[in-house]
Design a protein around this motif. Sequence first.
Motif, PDB file in Angstrom:
ATOM      1  N   SER A  11      10.719   2.261  -1.304  1.00 32.27           N
ATOM      2  CA  SER A  11      11.157   0.878  -1.550  1.00 32.27           C
ATOM      3  C   SER A  11      12.634   0.775  -1.936  1.00 32.27           C
ATOM      4  O   SER A  11      13.214  -0.299  -1.860  1.00 32.27           O
ATOM      5  CB  SER A  11      10.288   0.236  -2.641  1.00 32.27           C
ATOM      6  N   ILE A  15      15.483   0.035   4.401  1.00 31.09           N
ATOM      7  CA  ILE A  15      14.326  -0.716   4.916  1.00 31.09           C
ATOM      8  C   ILE A  15      13.484  -1.246   3.766  1.00 31.09           C
ATOM      9  O   ILE A  15      13.018  -2.397   3.792  1.00 31.09           O
ATOM     10  CB  ILE A  15      13.452   0.187   5.838  1.00 31.09           C
ATOM     11  N   HIS A  38      12.128   8.244  -4.592  1.00 28.37           N
ATOM     12  CA  HIS A  38      12.284   9.696  -4.705  1.00 28.37           C
ATOM     13  C   HIS A  38      13.290  10.083  -5.789  1.00 28.37           C
ATOM     14  O   HIS A  38      13.037  10.970  -6.591  1.00 28.37           O
ATOM     15  CB  HIS A  38      12.739  10.232  -3.351  1.00 28.37           C
TER      16      HIS A  38
HETATM   17  P1  NDP Z   1      17.136   5.358   3.103  1.00 24.00           P
HETATM   18  O1  NDP Z   1      17.733   6.700   2.942  1.00 24.00           O
HETATM   19  O2  NDP Z   1      17.965   4.152   2.823  1.00 24.00           O
HETATM   20  O3  NDP Z   1      15.799   5.255   2.193  1.00 24.00           O
HETATM   21  C1  NDP Z   1      14.836   6.263   2.206  1.00 24.00           C
HETATM   22  C2  NDP Z   1      13.739   5.975   1.215  1.00 24.00           C
HETATM   23  O4  NDP Z   1      12.849   7.104   1.169  1.00 24.00           O
HETATM   24  C3  NDP Z   1      14.234   5.795  -0.228  1.00 24.00           C
HETATM   25  O5  NDP Z   1      13.395   4.903  -0.914  1.00 24.00           O
HETATM   26  C4  NDP Z   1      14.094   7.198  -0.812  1.00 24.00           C
HETATM   27  O6  NDP Z   1      13.973   7.213  -2.246  1.00 24.00           O
HETATM   28  C5  NDP Z   1      12.817   7.670  -0.144  1.00 24.00           C
HETATM   29  N1  NDP Z   1      12.759   9.126  -0.005  1.00 24.00           N
HETATM   30  C6  NDP Z   1      13.761   9.942   0.377  1.00 24.00           C
HETATM   31  N2  NDP Z   1      13.352  11.229   0.372  1.00 24.00           N
HETATM   32  C7  NDP Z   1      12.064  11.215  -0.036  1.00 24.00           C
HETATM   33  C8  NDP Z   1      11.105  12.238  -0.292  1.00 24.00           C
HETATM   34  N3  NDP Z   1      11.381  13.545  -0.121  1.00 24.00           N
HETATM   35  N4  NDP Z   1       9.866  11.880  -0.723  1.00 24.00           N
HETATM   36  C9  NDP Z   1       9.566  10.569  -0.909  1.00 24.00           C
HETATM   37  N5  NDP Z   1      10.445   9.553  -0.694  1.00 24.00           N
HETATM   38  C10 NDP Z   1      11.676   9.886  -0.260  1.00 24.00           C
HETATM   39  O7  NDP Z   1      16.556   5.293   4.595  1.00 24.00           O
HETATM   40  P2  NDP Z   1      16.372   4.019   5.537  1.00 24.00           P
HETATM   41  O8  NDP Z   1      15.746   2.902   4.785  1.00 24.00           O
HETATM   42  O9  NDP Z   1      17.616   3.772   6.281  1.00 24.00           O
HETATM   43  O10 NDP Z   1      15.329   4.591   6.599  1.00 24.00           O
HETATM   44  C11 NDP Z   1      13.966   4.779   6.290  1.00 24.00           C
HETATM   45  C12 NDP Z   1      13.216   5.120   7.578  1.00 24.00           C
HETATM   46  O11 NDP Z   1      13.289   3.996   8.446  1.00 24.00           O
HETATM   47  C13 NDP Z   1      13.831   6.294   8.352  1.00 24.00           C
HETATM   48  O12 NDP Z   1      12.820   7.017   8.954  1.00 24.00           O
HETATM   49  C14 NDP Z   1      14.690   5.610   9.406  1.00 24.00           C
HETATM   50  O13 NDP Z   1      14.822   6.395  10.569  1.00 24.00           O
HETATM   51  C15 NDP Z   1      13.877   4.363   9.684  1.00 24.00           C
HETATM   52  N6  NDP Z   1      14.659   3.237  10.204  1.00 24.00           N
HETATM   53  C16 NDP Z   1      15.670   2.704   9.454  1.00 24.00           C
HETATM   54  C17 NDP Z   1      16.442   1.654   9.938  1.00 24.00           C
HETATM   55  C18 NDP Z   1      17.507   1.029   9.105  1.00 24.00           C
HETATM   56  O14 NDP Z   1      18.101   0.035   9.526  1.00 24.00           O
HETATM   57  N7  NDP Z   1      17.819   1.537   7.916  1.00 24.00           N
HETATM   58  C19 NDP Z   1      16.197   1.108  11.277  1.00 24.00           C
HETATM   59  C20 NDP Z   1      15.089   1.709  11.962  1.00 24.00           C
HETATM   60  C21 NDP Z   1      14.365   2.733  11.440  1.00 24.00           C
HETATM   61  P3  NDP Z   1      15.300   7.232  -3.210  1.00 24.00           P
HETATM   62  O15 NDP Z   1      16.182   6.133  -2.734  1.00 24.00           O
HETATM   63  O16 NDP Z   1      14.738   6.964  -4.553  1.00 24.00           O
HETATM   64  O17 NDP Z   1      15.927   8.571  -3.078  1.00 24.00           O
END
Ligand code: NDP
Length: 395
Positions: A11, A15, A38
């Motif tokens: 969250s 996204i 995370h």
């Molecule tokens: P971000 O890096 O902005 O966010 C990732 C999220 O995942 C954060 O909440 C993070 O937590 C959490 N996270 C990271 N590592 C872990 C882990 N090891 N275990 C559990 N949670 C974890 O990524 P995006 O939002 O940009 O992208 C998310 C997904 O959506 C990806 O697969 C991406 O390819 C896909 N996507 C994204 C788009 C976009 O516009 N951003 C468009 C289309 C697809 P924390 O922040 O606390 O570290």
Amino acid sequence: MTRQKICILGSTGSIGTNTLDVITRHPDRFEVFALTAHSKVSELAAQCATHRPRYAAMTDLAQARLLRQQLQAQGLRTEVLDGEAALTELAAHPEVDAVMAAIVGAVGLAPCLSAAKAGKRLLLANKEALVVGGALFMEAVKQGGATLLPIDSEHSAIFQCLPEDRSAWADRIQHIVLTASGGPFRSTDLSQRSSVTPEQACAHPNWVMGRKISVDSATMMNKVLEVIEARWLFDLAPEQIQVVIHPQSIIHSMVVCRDSSVLAQLGTPDMKVPIAYGLSFPERINSGADVLDFRTLAALTFEPPDHSRYPGLALAWSALRAPAGSTAVLNAANEEAVAAFLNRAIRFDQIDSVNQQVLDNTEVGAADALSLEALLSLDQRARLSAQRVIGGLSR
Ligand code: NDP
Ligand code: MG
């Protein structure tokens, strides 16, 4: 109307926060049930204060403890869970209606499978989970009776151009065309690829996204993952998937029908549109995104991808034609290569060669893609191989 209870995995990311933005616009429809993160404790605590979920989870135990303290200090009643198991548990919680899978990387596969098996409405942004899981993922969706809704803008576009009745898709589709912006280095001199910094690679011209997907967009590995994602979402043969560069990111992708008619979905480049569609399908709700103004739109242009600029793009089709599990190998290699580039351990132009070498060097056995455990062990083998390749490179 009974409100849908939503669990957002990831969250605090790009996204994840966009999803909360859309949900906040519709308090009559949606209720935040669980949030997970995370590393960003304070961000998750702030989200809990605003959205008052029943549960919050941090994968790291020490971070979870910090979160618990912060929530208690604010007198919030959100229960804090910890560890990766908490994600699989929340994704399948009996009270959850819809799961937004917005974690980045293969680590999202286990909770996605859990949501799929539990028959949830599964909003999939976490493309790596499907690239790794492939047939196993789709089988879990089928067995669990889950509703899989694409959030990736290209796949949402294709989905929006297709009839609701999935059994009609195969007869309808001749092929699909995924659009790609070309990333920040579409027209920079090729000789400059070796000196690209992480900051430059993360500055996408049209979209604001997490760091990993931003680097993937610059190398075009994002499109590689999306070709593989499309193969599974729409049950296509590799040769039914085409990629075209469209620098304005206005047409989000197209379906070419059997009769040569082409359907496209257009809009401003804003992820709130596919997120809102995933949340409300088959209805449509206000997403909060700006409306496209055709009166001020200049040209929409298209060009074929230049393979000398994007040498990794062809790996999508070669990995799909290789034994099942090869796409998991490619994904693991890329996750390691991107992390190494972001840590300044390798150059930007070395990412593709790490991916190619790991794909060439990793033997994939017939049973490697048959279970989650087998896939995770294949993923580990490929990561070790990538780390060896990375260790042998000089910057
Ligand atoms: P971000 O890096 O902005 O966010 C990732 C999220 O995942 C954060 O909440 C993070 O937590 C959490 N996270 C990271 N590592 C872990 C882990 N090891 N275990 C559990 N949670 C974890 O990524 P995006 O939002 O940009 O992208 C998310 C997904 O959506 C990806 O697969 C991406 O390819 C896909 N996507 C994204 C788009 C976009 O516009 N951003 C468009 C289309 C697809 P924390 O922040 O606390 O570290
Ligand atoms: Mg996309």
